[in-house]
Design a protein around this motif. Sequence first.
Motif, PDB file in Angstrom:
ATOM      1  N   ARG A  76     -29.857   4.434 -16.032  1.00  0.00           N
ATOM      2  CA  ARG A  76     -30.908   4.634 -15.026  1.00  0.00           C
ATOM      3  C   ARG A  76     -30.691   5.933 -14.261  1.00  0.00           C
ATOM      4  O   ARG A  76     -31.642   6.686 -13.995  1.00  0.00           O
ATOM      5  N   ASP A  77     -29.432   6.218 -13.911  1.00  0.00           N
ATOM      6  CA  ASP A  77     -29.126   7.465 -13.210  1.00  0.00           C
ATOM      7  C   ASP A  77     -29.473   8.682 -14.072  1.00  0.00           C
ATOM      8  O   ASP A  77     -29.998   9.684 -13.565  1.00  0.00           O
ATOM      9  N   GLU A 107     -32.098  11.642 -13.394  1.00  0.00           N
ATOM     10  CA  GLU A 107     -31.650  13.043 -13.413  1.00  0.00           C
ATOM     11  C   GLU A 107     -32.610  13.918 -14.215  1.00  0.00           C
ATOM     12  O   GLU A 107     -32.798  15.104 -13.907  1.00  0.00           O
ATOM     13  N   TRP A 134     -37.242   4.744 -13.979  1.00  0.00           N
ATOM     14  CA  TRP A 134     -36.751   3.668 -14.841  1.00  0.00           C
ATOM     15  C   TRP A 134     -37.848   2.679 -15.258  1.00  0.00           C
ATOM     16  O   TRP A 134     -37.927   2.306 -16.454  1.00  0.00           O
TER      17      TRP A 134
END
Length: 203
Positions: free
Chosen positions: A182-183, A187, A192
Amino acid sequence: MKLVLASQSPARLSVLRSAGIEPVVIVSGVDESRLDGLPPDELALQLAELKCAAVAGRDDVPEGALVVGCDSVLDLGGEALGKPEDAADAVRRWQAMRGRSGVLHTGHCLRDTATGHVAAAVGSTTVHFADVTDEEIAAYVATGEPLHVAGAFTVDGLGAAFITGIEGDHHNVVGLSLPLLRDLVAELGHAWPDLWSGRVADV
């Protein structure tokens, strides 16, 4: 937004499906033995990057898709352990691991095929192994399960009874960390929920 999973791992596919994502699966075919000698976490990341790159350039990748490559390596006292070579190797692994702890590193590499931008990171989870008997090791190896997974164990299958605890993300041990992915999606400028399949989004 379509996600392409550059892996033949049924465990990674199951993790994504349980999170509401129905990926396109395209196997990378990367030789996982080509980077021997690297530290475990770096090995996991570089293999993930190679798998992602190998698939991202293929013609059968949906236009504008995100491609994720993953690879897992167990760090046991500084030694990098991928999939065992054979049953005898799996037995030796478990004899060395029992009663000890290791760190399971999973490299994640995500490429946006629309922009060419890449985001990558390693998820690390400490795994505590039970002090299993020789008989339990032999029975487990005989099932064939540990021959196909990094570190010769699973936390979501027959090997789960031999894991006394973990510190970190459970799914990272399975082979793909959802919070980390998800990060990486964020980025690269995406949300998501855009990856959720239609039936989930409509609920």
